[in-house]
Design a protein around this motif. Structure first.
Motif, PDB file in Angstrom:
ATOM      1  N   VAL A 371       0.855  -1.181   0.000  1.00 61.88           N
ATOM      2  CA  VAL A 371       0.000   0.000   0.000  1.00 61.88           C
ATOM      3  C   VAL A 371       0.894   1.235   0.000  1.00 61.88           C
ATOM      4  CG1 VAL A 371      -1.783   1.296   1.201  1.00 61.88           C
ATOM      5  CG2 VAL A 371      -1.855  -1.201   1.182  1.00 61.88           C
ATOM      6  N   LEU A 372       0.745   2.070  -1.016  1.00 63.46           N
ATOM      7  CA  LEU A 372       1.543   3.285  -1.150  1.00 63.46           C
ATOM      8  C   LEU A 372       0.673   4.486  -0.788  1.00 63.46           C
ATOM      9  CD1 LEU A 372       2.910   1.110  -3.011  1.00 63.46           C
ATOM     10  CD2 LEU A 372       3.736   3.001  -4.413  1.00 63.46           C
ATOM     11  N   ASP A 373       1.148   5.280   0.155  1.00 62.90           N
ATOM     12  CA  ASP A 373       0.448   6.490   0.587  1.00 62.90           C
ATOM     13  C   ASP A 373       1.210   7.695   0.049  1.00 62.90           C
ATOM     14  OD1 ASP A 373      -0.839   8.573   1.795  1.00 62.90           O
ATOM     15  OD2 ASP A 373      -0.587   7.840   3.852  1.00 62.90           O
ATOM     16  N   PHE A 374       0.528   8.485  -0.791  1.00 59.74           N
ATOM     17  CA  PHE A 374       1.168   9.661  -1.377  1.00 59.74           C
ATOM     18  C   PHE A 374       0.889  10.930  -0.586  1.00 59.74           C
ATOM     19  CE2 PHE A 374       1.216   6.600  -4.758  1.00 59.74           C
ATOM     20  CZ  PHE A 374       2.408   6.845  -5.417  1.00 59.74           C
ATOM     21  N   GLY A 375       0.145  10.831   0.491  1.00 56.45           N
ATOM     22  CA  GLY A 375      -0.008  11.955   1.396  1.00 56.45           C
ATOM     23  C   GLY A 375      -0.994  13.014   0.981  1.00 56.45           C
ATOM     24  N   GLN A 376      -1.688  12.816  -0.143  1.00 58.01           N
ATOM     25  CA  GLN A 376      -2.638  13.814  -0.590  1.00 58.01           C
ATOM     26  C   GLN A 376      -3.593  13.188  -1.612  1.00 58.01           C
ATOM     27  OE1 GLN A 376       0.587  16.257  -2.629  1.00 58.01           O
ATOM     28  NE2 GLN A 376      -1.047  16.479  -4.133  1.00 58.01           N
ATOM     29  N   SER A 377      -4.732  13.831  -1.764  1.00 51.89           N
ATOM     30  CA  SER A 377      -5.660  13.430  -2.813  1.00 51.89           C
ATOM     31  C   SER A 377      -5.284  14.149  -4.098  1.00 51.89           C
ATOM     32  CB  SER A 377      -7.101  13.778  -2.405  1.00 51.89           C
ATOM     33  OG  SER A 377      -8.008  13.383  -3.404  1.00 51.89           O
ATOM     34  N   MET A 378      -5.246  13.416  -5.183  1.00 48.55           N
ATOM     35  CA  MET A 378      -4.759  14.009  -6.430  1.00 48.55           C
ATOM     36  C   MET A 378      -5.322  13.227  -7.601  1.00 48.55           C
ATOM     37  SD  MET A 378      -0.893  12.513  -6.389  1.00 48.55           S
ATOM     38  CE  MET A 378      -0.630  10.744  -6.224  1.00 48.55           C
ATOM     39  N   ALA A 379      -5.119  13.746  -8.787  1.00 47.74           N
ATOM     40  CA  ALA A 379      -5.416  13.036 -10.024  1.00 47.74           C
ATOM     41  C   ALA A 379      -4.093  12.675 -10.672  1.00 47.74           C
ATOM     42  CB  ALA A 379      -6.256  13.902 -10.960  1.00 47.74           C
ATOM     43  N   GLY A 380      -3.884  11.397 -10.940  1.00 48.16           N
ATOM     44  CA  GLY A 380      -2.622  10.990 -11.516  1.00 48.16           C
ATOM     45  C   GLY A 380      -2.585   9.499 -11.758  1.00 48.16           C
ATOM     46  N   PHE A 381      -1.396   8.995 -12.057  1.00 46.82           N
ATOM     47  CA  PHE A 381      -1.230   7.568 -12.270  1.00 46.82           C
ATOM     48  C   PHE A 381       0.154   7.165 -11.798  1.00 46.82           C
ATOM     49  CE2 PHE A 381      -0.245   9.865 -16.162  1.00 46.82           C
ATOM     50  CZ  PHE A 381       1.017   9.408 -16.479  1.00 46.82           C
ATOM     51  N   LEU A 382       0.326   5.877 -11.560  1.00 47.15           N
ATOM     52  CA  LEU A 382       1.548   5.348 -10.984  1.00 47.15           C
ATOM     53  C   LEU A 382       2.584   5.077 -12.057  1.00 47.15           C
ATOM     54  CD1 LEU A 382       2.724   4.401  -8.229  1.00 47.15           C
ATOM     55  CD2 LEU A 382       1.962   2.089  -8.855  1.00 47.15           C
ATOM     56  N   SER A 383       3.824   5.403 -11.759  1.00 47.80           N
ATOM     57  CA  SER A 383       4.952   5.083 -12.622  1.00 47.80           C
ATOM     58  C   SER A 383       5.928   4.232 -11.824  1.00 47.80           C
ATOM     59  CB  SER A 383       5.640   6.366 -13.103  1.00 47.80           C
ATOM     60  OG  SER A 383       6.799   6.060 -13.845  1.00 47.80           O
TER      61      SER A 383
END
Length: 410
Positions: A371-383
């Motif tokens: 589980v990866l937590d990016f610390g914010q809600s955003m629109a994007g995709f994983l690389s």
């Protein structure tokens, strides 16, 4: 003493008084130096700054020319507004000679401040017209040769949960053509749309940095196209154009509250492309989408806005968008009717990658779940980079919260 005063007065007149107000960020229809607009009376805007206090614009003058050299002499052969008494610096409508398809226009502006003192001319800006009339399009809508049987597809899914992954669907098609250039190119413009989404490739690399083009519209009313300056991509010898198509909102395979899976515009992915080459010798060549193009399935075996994307790296075809690729196993495309909406230029800031964010934490739930937590809600995709045996499957699940077991909750 009188002689000295006269001399001083005469030297002052040698220098023009210039306002402390400066002009920057010239925009045409909200955009800086846009390509391919189709507004026949575009609106012009600018921003002001001053080193002095309490300054204000009291008048402006706009020059528009179809030649950069003409504008450099502060002349406007397409439009010279003259001095207009106004404090407006936003959305000034162009009011010059009729604008022509594919033509580039250069413009600049100066203003008069609250004391009636003129500013310096702004740095020049430009806009370029797109295709103003339907007759300007000399390209056909093309698609894959197989017509999807929507009644059969919907029958198969009638008992399927709305969020269930698909069992079968059409892969995202790749379409290509090649052509030979024997002359030097002065200017090259590509006009393209692909429904629901597309990515354009030329000579081995992707064109532009837009994502999710074209923007969503009611396709029975309006279909957006994008203009690209591809002059630097043209080369002597064989050139290749490739287009990758996705379903987007045009061919929604997933059921949802708005019923886009039953939209009456729904059809298989399609595209229309036109490349116009202005040569150094004054001649012109055109490469357009037609039935001579070829197509093949690509590594994207399924794509849906609501159900994600399945990607099979074993189906990649390296070099498909480059010269020398053997497409003899590919199939001829099929000419289709295309959407009913009128072609309109996409005149808006594009969706782009604006920032790369690293996860603030990685939680290991077991040997195969992270589980990866990016610390914010955003629109994007994983690389990410991965390695492993052929056939290994990796699944990415996106969400904004976790369930009781610590898994991503959608």
């Amino acid at each position: 003493m009188r002689i000295l005063c006269l001399f001083f007065a005469s030297t002052v007149n040698l220098f023009a008084i210039v306002s402390t107000v400066t002009i920057s960020e010239l925009t045409c229809e909200y955009l800086q130096n846009p390509l391919g607009i189709d507004i026949r009376q575009p609106r012009l805007s600018w921003k002001l700054a001053s080193t002095g206090y309490n300054q204000a614009q009291t008048a402006y003058e706009i020059l528009v020319a179809d030649d950069e050299a003409v504008l450099a002499n502060h002349q406007g052969n397409i439009w010279d507004s003259g001095q207009v008494s106004s404090d407006q610096s936003l959305f000034i409508p162009f009011n010059g000679l009729p604008l022509q398809s594919r033509s580039r226009y250069y413009w600049q502006v100066r203003i008069w401040d609250k004391n009636g003192v003129p500013s310096e001319w702004s740095d020049p800006a430009y806009w370029e017209m797109g295709l103003l009339d339907p007759a300007d399009w000399h390209a056909e809508w093309i698609s894959t040769p197989k017509v999807m049987d929507w009644s059969e597809l919907n029958r198969r899914r009638s008992g399927m949960a709305a969020d269930a992954p698909p069992e079968h669907d059409e892969p995202a098609p790749m379409l290509r053509t090649s052509f030979i250039l024997n002359k030097a190119v002065k200017r090259a413009r590509a006009y393209v749309t692909g429904l629901g989404y597309y990515e354009l490739f030329m000579n081995g690399s992707r064109v532009g940095d837009h994502l999710l083009d074209p923007a969503f519209t009611r396709y029975d009313k309006r279909v957006l196209y994008v203009t690209y300056d591809v002059t630097q991509r043209m080369m002597r010898g064989e050139n290749v154009v490739g287009i990758l198509l996705g379903n987007g909102w045009y061919n929604m395979p997933s059921r949802g509250v708005w019923g886009f899976d039953r939209a009456y515009w729904r059809a298989e992915p399609t595209c229309r492309f036109m490349l116009i080459l202005d040569m150094e010798d004054g001649s012109q060549e055109m490469i357009s989408s037609n039935e001579s193009w070829r197509c093949s399935n690509g590594p994207i075996t399924f794509n849906s806005i609501r159900q994600g994307e399945f990607y099979d790296a074993r189906m990649e075809q390296p070099g498909w968008d480059n010269a020398g690729f053997d497409d003899r196993t590919w199939h001829p495309v099929r000419r289709v009717r295309g959407p009913e909406g009128r072609a309109s230029a996409q005149m808006m800031p594009p969706i782009k990658i604006m920032q790369q964010i690293k996860p603030i934490s990685v939680t290991v739930l077991n040997d195969s779940v992270f589980v990866l937590d990016f610390g914010q809600s955003m629109a994007g995709f994983l690389s990410m980079r991965a390695s492993g045996p052929v056939g290994r499957r990796t699944t990415f699940v996106y969400g904004e919260r976790l369930d009781a077991d610590g898994l991503v909750d959608q």
